[in-house]
Design a protein around this motif. Structure first.
Motif, PDB file in Angstrom:
ATOM      1  N   LYS A 142       0.906  -1.136  -0.096  1.00 55.53           N
ATOM      2  CA  LYS A 142       0.129   0.001   0.211  1.00 55.53           C
ATOM      3  C   LYS A 142       1.012   1.291   0.037  1.00 55.53           C
ATOM      4  CE  LYS A 142      -3.847  -2.014   2.246  1.00 55.53           C
ATOM      5  NZ  LYS A 142      -4.687  -2.356   3.434  1.00 55.53           N
ATOM      6  N   THR A 143       1.853   1.393   0.756  1.00 61.84           N
ATOM      7  CA  THR A 143       2.744   2.207   0.754  1.00 61.84           C
ATOM      8  C   THR A 143       3.537   2.678  -0.664  1.00 61.84           C
ATOM      9  OG1 THR A 143       3.589   2.065   3.264  1.00 61.84           O
ATOM     10  CG2 THR A 143       4.964   3.365   1.682  1.00 61.84           C
ATOM     11  N   LEU A 144       3.850   1.503  -1.494  1.00 58.15           N
ATOM     12  CA  LEU A 144       4.319   1.631  -2.688  1.00 58.15           C
ATOM     13  C   LEU A 144       3.272   2.117  -3.583  1.00 58.15           C
ATOM     14  CD1 LEU A 144       6.751   1.054  -4.423  1.00 58.15           C
ATOM     15  CD2 LEU A 144       5.928  -1.317  -4.974  1.00 58.15           C
ATOM     16  N   VAL A 145       2.230   1.839  -3.774  1.00 56.63           N
ATOM     17  CA  VAL A 145       1.025   2.420  -4.631  1.00 56.63           C
ATOM     18  C   VAL A 145       0.855   3.709  -4.125  1.00 56.63           C
ATOM     19  CG1 VAL A 145      -1.557   2.130  -4.626  1.00 56.63           C
ATOM     20  CG2 VAL A 145      -0.152   0.091  -4.743  1.00 56.63           C
ATOM     21  N   LEU A 146       0.796   4.186  -2.828  1.00 56.70           N
ATOM     22  CA  LEU A 146       0.678   5.600  -2.236  1.00 56.70           C
ATOM     23  C   LEU A 146       1.745   6.451  -2.885  1.00 56.70           C
ATOM     24  CD1 LEU A 146      -0.896   7.589  -0.487  1.00 56.70           C
ATOM     25  CD2 LEU A 146       0.735   6.886   1.146  1.00 56.70           C
ATOM     26  N   LEU A 147       3.247   5.852  -2.900  1.00 58.13           N
ATOM     27  CA  LEU A 147       4.100   6.631  -3.850  1.00 58.13           C
ATOM     28  C   LEU A 147       4.181   6.656  -5.060  1.00 58.13           C
ATOM     29  CD1 LEU A 147       7.091   5.266  -1.344  1.00 58.13           C
ATOM     30  CD2 LEU A 147       6.213   7.590  -1.216  1.00 58.13           C
ATOM     31  N   ILE A 148       3.685   5.713  -5.596  1.00 63.54           N
ATOM     32  CA  ILE A 148       3.574   5.868  -6.991  1.00 63.54           C
ATOM     33  C   ILE A 148       2.536   6.912  -7.519  1.00 63.54           C
ATOM     34  CG2 ILE A 148       2.707   4.532  -9.169  1.00 63.54           C
ATOM     35  CD1 ILE A 148       4.190   1.878  -7.771  1.00 63.54           C
ATOM     36  N   PHE A 149       1.161   6.695  -6.853  1.00 62.18           N
ATOM     37  CA  PHE A 149       0.254   7.711  -7.192  1.00 62.18           C
ATOM     38  C   PHE A 149       0.784   9.251  -6.907  1.00 62.18           C
ATOM     39  CE2 PHE A 149      -2.796   4.096  -7.399  1.00 62.18           C
ATOM     40  CZ  PHE A 149      -3.556   4.596  -8.495  1.00 62.18           C
ATOM     41  N   GLY A 150       1.366   9.215  -5.782  1.00 60.06           N
ATOM     42  CA  GLY A 150       1.857  10.755  -5.434  1.00 60.06           C
ATOM     43  C   GLY A 150       2.939  11.360  -6.338  1.00 60.06           C
TER      44      GLY A 150
END
Length: 78
Positions: free
Chosen positions: A41-49
């Motif tokens: 979930k952190t990785l997805v958050l960073l990608i979207f950011g």
């Protein structure tokens, strides 16, 4: 409350350490995200950011997709 002169003195004293403070804070927050919501979930958050930042950069600087790709390539050294 600090007055303007005290703030300027405080920033002057911290200026040599600004990147250490920024990067330490950034990685501390990243570690909290890993522990709190997990790696995926952190990785997805960073990608979207990152995508949001790049879209904002395109809009702010009136770039097209090709000039944005060139700018990103320049940042990562490709």
């Amino acid at each position: 409350m600090m007055d303007q002169k005290q703030k300027e003195e405080w920033f002057k004293q911290l200026k040599p350490y600004r990147f250490r403070i920024i990067w330490t804070t950034l990685f501390f927050l990243l570690a909290i995200l890993f522990l709190w919501i997990g790696f995926g979930k952190t990785l997805v958050l960073l990608i979207f950011g990152t995508v949001g930042y790049l879209i904002g950069k395109m809009r702010d600087e009136d770039l097209d997709i090709y000039s944005l790709i060139d700018a990103v390539r320049g940042m990562i050294g490709i």
